[in-house]
Design a protein around this motif. Structure first.
Motif, PDB file in Angstrom:
ATOM      1  N   UNK A 222       0.839  -1.206   0.000  1.00 21.71           N
ATOM      2  CA  UNK A 222       0.000   0.000   0.000  1.00 21.71           C
ATOM      3  C   UNK A 222       0.868   1.248   0.000  1.00 21.71           C
ATOM      4  N   UNK A 223       0.299   2.338  -0.507  1.00 28.61           N
ATOM      5  CA  UNK A 223       1.019   3.612  -0.496  1.00 28.61           C
ATOM      6  C   UNK A 223       0.662   4.370   0.779  1.00 28.61           C
ATOM      7  N   UNK A 224       1.507   5.314   1.137  1.00 31.06           N
ATOM      8  CA  UNK A 224       1.237   6.157   2.307  1.00 31.06           C
ATOM      9  C   UNK A 224       0.117   7.137   1.984  1.00 31.06           C
ATOM     10  N   UNK A 225      -0.640   7.493   3.005  1.00 31.59           N
ATOM     11  CA  UNK A 225      -1.716   8.466   2.842  1.00 31.59           C
ATOM     12  C   UNK A 225      -1.193   9.851   3.194  1.00 31.59           C
ATOM     13  N   UNK A 226      -1.489  10.802   2.338  1.00 31.15           N
ATOM     14  CA  UNK A 226      -1.150  12.194   2.592  1.00 31.15           C
ATOM     15  C   UNK A 226      -2.447  12.914   2.966  1.00 31.15           C
ATOM     16  N   UNK A 227      -2.634  13.168   4.252  1.00 25.03           N
ATOM     17  CA  UNK A 227      -3.892  13.760   4.733  1.00 25.03           C
ATOM     18  C   UNK A 227      -4.184  15.135   4.135  1.00 25.03           C
TER      19      UNK A 227
ATOM     20  N   UNK B 245      -9.205   4.034   6.806  1.00 21.12           N
ATOM     21  CA  UNK B 245      -8.710   4.219   5.444  1.00 21.12           C
ATOM     22  C   UNK B 245      -8.505   2.873   4.760  1.00 21.12           C
ATOM     23  N   UNK B 246      -8.790   2.848   3.470  1.00 21.88           N
ATOM     24  CA  UNK B 246      -8.577   1.652   2.658  1.00 21.88           C
ATOM     25  C   UNK B 246      -7.968   2.089   1.336  1.00 21.88           C
ATOM     26  N   UNK B 247      -7.497   1.119   0.574  1.00 26.26           N
ATOM     27  CA  UNK B 247      -7.007   1.459  -0.753  1.00 26.26           C
ATOM     28  C   UNK B 247      -7.006   0.259  -1.666  1.00 26.26           C
TER      29      UNK B 247
ATOM     30  N   UNK C 280      -5.774   3.865  -5.497  1.00 29.78           N
ATOM     31  CA  UNK C 280      -7.013   4.552  -5.171  1.00 29.78           C
ATOM     32  C   UNK C 280      -7.204   4.527  -3.662  1.00 29.78           C
ATOM     33  N   UNK C 281      -7.475   5.681  -3.071  1.00 30.80           N
ATOM     34  CA  UNK C 281      -7.604   5.814  -1.621  1.00 30.80           C
ATOM     35  C   UNK C 281      -9.077   6.032  -1.274  1.00 30.80           C
ATOM     36  N   UNK C 282      -9.517   5.443  -0.148  1.00 28.95           N
ATOM     37  CA  UNK C 282     -10.904   5.564   0.310  1.00 28.95           C
ATOM     38  C   UNK C 282     -10.920   5.865   1.799  1.00 28.95           C
ATOM     39  N   UNK C 283     -11.944   6.583   2.248  1.00 31.02           N
ATOM     40  CA  UNK C 283     -12.041   6.937   3.672  1.00 31.02           C
ATOM     41  C   UNK C 283     -12.845   5.933   4.488  1.00 31.02           C
ATOM     42  N   UNK C 284     -13.470   4.955   3.832  1.00 34.54           N
ATOM     43  CA  UNK C 284     -14.355   4.005   4.510  1.00 34.54           C
ATOM     44  C   UNK C 284     -14.379   2.723   3.672  1.00 34.54           C
ATOM     45  N   UNK C 285     -14.441   1.579   4.315  1.00 41.29           N
ATOM     46  CA  UNK C 285     -14.526   0.300   3.596  1.00 41.29           C
ATOM     47  C   UNK C 285     -15.721   0.316   2.646  1.00 41.29           C
ATOM     48  N   UNK C 286     -16.813   0.904   3.076  1.00 35.35           N
ATOM     49  CA  UNK C 286     -18.004   0.972   2.231  1.00 35.35           C
ATOM     50  C   UNK C 286     -17.759   1.737   0.948  1.00 35.35           C
ATOM     51  N   UNK C 287     -17.008   2.820   1.021  1.00 33.42           N
ATOM     52  CA  UNK C 287     -16.685   3.592  -0.189  1.00 33.42           C
ATOM     53  C   UNK C 287     -15.852   2.743  -1.157  1.00 33.42           C
TER      54      UNK C 287
ATOM     55  N   UNK D  63     -18.058  -2.051  -6.887  1.00 32.67           N
ATOM     56  CA  UNK D  63     -19.327  -2.438  -7.499  1.00 32.67           C
ATOM     57  C   UNK D  63     -19.675  -1.620  -8.741  1.00 32.67           C
ATOM     58  N   UNK D  64     -19.125  -0.423  -8.862  1.00 39.05           N
ATOM     59  CA  UNK D  64     -19.418   0.403 -10.043  1.00 39.05           C
ATOM     60  C   UNK D  64     -18.294   0.388 -11.075  1.00 39.05           C
ATOM     61  N   UNK D  65     -17.200  -0.300 -10.781  1.00 44.61           N
ATOM     62  CA  UNK D  65     -16.062  -0.387 -11.701  1.00 44.61           C
ATOM     63  C   UNK D  65     -15.654  -1.849 -11.892  1.00 44.61           C
ATOM     64  N   UNK D  66     -16.592  -2.677 -12.259  1.00 45.77           N
ATOM     65  CA  UNK D  66     -16.348  -4.120 -12.360  1.00 45.77           C
ATOM     66  C   UNK D  66     -15.316  -4.501 -13.426  1.00 45.77           C
ATOM     67  N   UNK D  67     -15.080  -3.626 -14.398  1.00 49.01           N
ATOM     68  CA  UNK D  67     -14.132  -3.941 -15.462  1.00 49.01           C
ATOM     69  C   UNK D  67     -12.686  -3.596 -15.114  1.00 49.01           C
ATOM     70  N   UNK D  68     -12.472  -2.895 -14.011  1.00 42.06           N
ATOM     71  CA  UNK D  68     -11.113  -2.520 -13.606  1.00 42.06           C
ATOM     72  C   UNK D  68     -10.353  -3.749 -13.107  1.00 42.06           C
ATOM     73  N   UNK D  69      -9.090  -3.808 -13.445  1.00 40.41           N
ATOM     74  CA  UNK D  69      -8.245  -4.920 -13.010  1.00 40.41           C
ATOM     75  C   UNK D  69      -7.558  -4.544 -11.711  1.00 40.41           C
ATOM     76  N   UNK D  70      -7.957  -5.203 -10.629  1.00 42.13           N
ATOM     77  CA  UNK D  70      -7.445  -4.908  -9.291  1.00 42.13           C
ATOM     78  C   UNK D  70      -6.276  -5.841  -8.975  1.00 42.13           C
ATOM     79  N   UNK D  71      -5.163  -5.232  -8.585  1.00 38.40           N
ATOM     80  CA  UNK D  71      -3.985  -5.997  -8.162  1.00 38.40           C
ATOM     81  C   UNK D  71      -4.132  -6.420  -6.701  1.00 38.40           C
ATOM     82  N   UNK D  72      -4.555  -5.465  -5.833  1.00 41.26           N
ATOM     83  CA  UNK D  72      -4.689  -5.759  -4.403  1.00 41.26           C
ATOM     84  C   UNK D  72      -5.623  -4.742  -3.756  1.00 41.26           C
ATOM     85  N   UNK D  73      -6.294  -5.182  -2.682  1.00 42.95           N
ATOM     86  CA  UNK D  73      -7.133  -4.311  -1.856  1.00 42.95           C
ATOM     87  C   UNK D  73      -6.576  -4.370  -0.442  1.00 42.95           C
ATOM     88  N   UNK D  74      -6.461  -3.184   0.170  1.00 43.29           N
ATOM     89  CA  UNK D  74      -5.933  -3.110   1.525  1.00 43.29           C
ATOM     90  C   UNK D  74      -6.925  -2.427   2.451  1.00 43.29           C
ATOM     91  N   UNK D  75      -6.993  -2.940   3.673  1.00 37.37           N
ATOM     92  CA  UNK D  75      -7.747  -2.322   4.768  1.00 37.37           C
ATOM     93  C   UNK D  75      -6.778  -2.193   5.932  1.00 37.37           C
TER      94      UNK D  75
END
Length: 186
Positions: free
Chosen positions: A28-33, A51-53, A62-69, A75-87
């Protein structure tokens, strides 16, 4: 002697290349607040346990402020190729692969966008949290794929009255946001 020395160097170089190939784990990358905003709701992202990414195969983070986000984005980008998801682990904020985490849902858990789910690195820690917090439900990463991802609108309304807050309960971005603002960004 020169031939043996040359062979030694060739073997050493090959060993280093093999070792380097084995260490290409995605990180994961570092978050810059001060600059990072949630890819889904466009709110500032605190460097905290919520935070998740997602790291895409093309190298974009891609950075997110909530797991739900994060799951709204998935769910809205099903065609994107995801390498990894972090929580992050709720207790120590350590980054963990989302598939390796154990999750807890409880409608009273305050998360940035009121999806009310937190993550734990150790299942025992999640079970301990569930035992201490009535109404909590233990979830796995595969359970999240089928989760309804509904926001707690009562909690969103409180966020709107108090401002978008981080884990310490202080206003994160200096602005007050109404429930309508939160809903219109999703």
């Amino acid at each position: 002697m020169k031939k043996k020395l040359f062979s030694f160097y060739v073997i050493a170089v090959i060993a280093m290349i093999i070792a380097a190939c084995g260490n290409n784990k995605v990180q994961p990358v570092s978050i810059n607040e001060s600059t990072d905003t949630c890819e889904t709701c466009n709110m500032a992202v605190a460097d905290n346990q919520y935070a998740t990414q997602i790291l895409l195969k093309n190298g974009k983070s891609l950075i997110f402020d909530d797991i739900g986000c994060m799951y709204e984005w998935i769910n809205t980008h099903k065609d994107e190729e995801i390498e990894a998801k972090f929580v992050r682990d709720y207790n120590n904020k350590k980054w963990i692969l989302s598939d390796d985490a154990t999750y807890v849902y409880n409608q009273s858990i305050k998360t940035p966008m009121a999806y009310n789910i937190i993550s734990f690195q150790e299942k025992a820690s999640a079970e301990k949290f569930v035992a201490k917090n009535e109404g909590s439900k233990l979830l796995t990463a595969s359970d999240l794929a089928d989760h309804s991802w509904k926001q707690n609108h009562d909690m969103l309304k409180k966020h709107g009255e108090e401002g978008h807050s981080n884990s310490e309960g202080t206003e994160k971005d200096g602005h007050s946001h109404s429930e309508q603002d939160h809903n219109s960004s999703h």
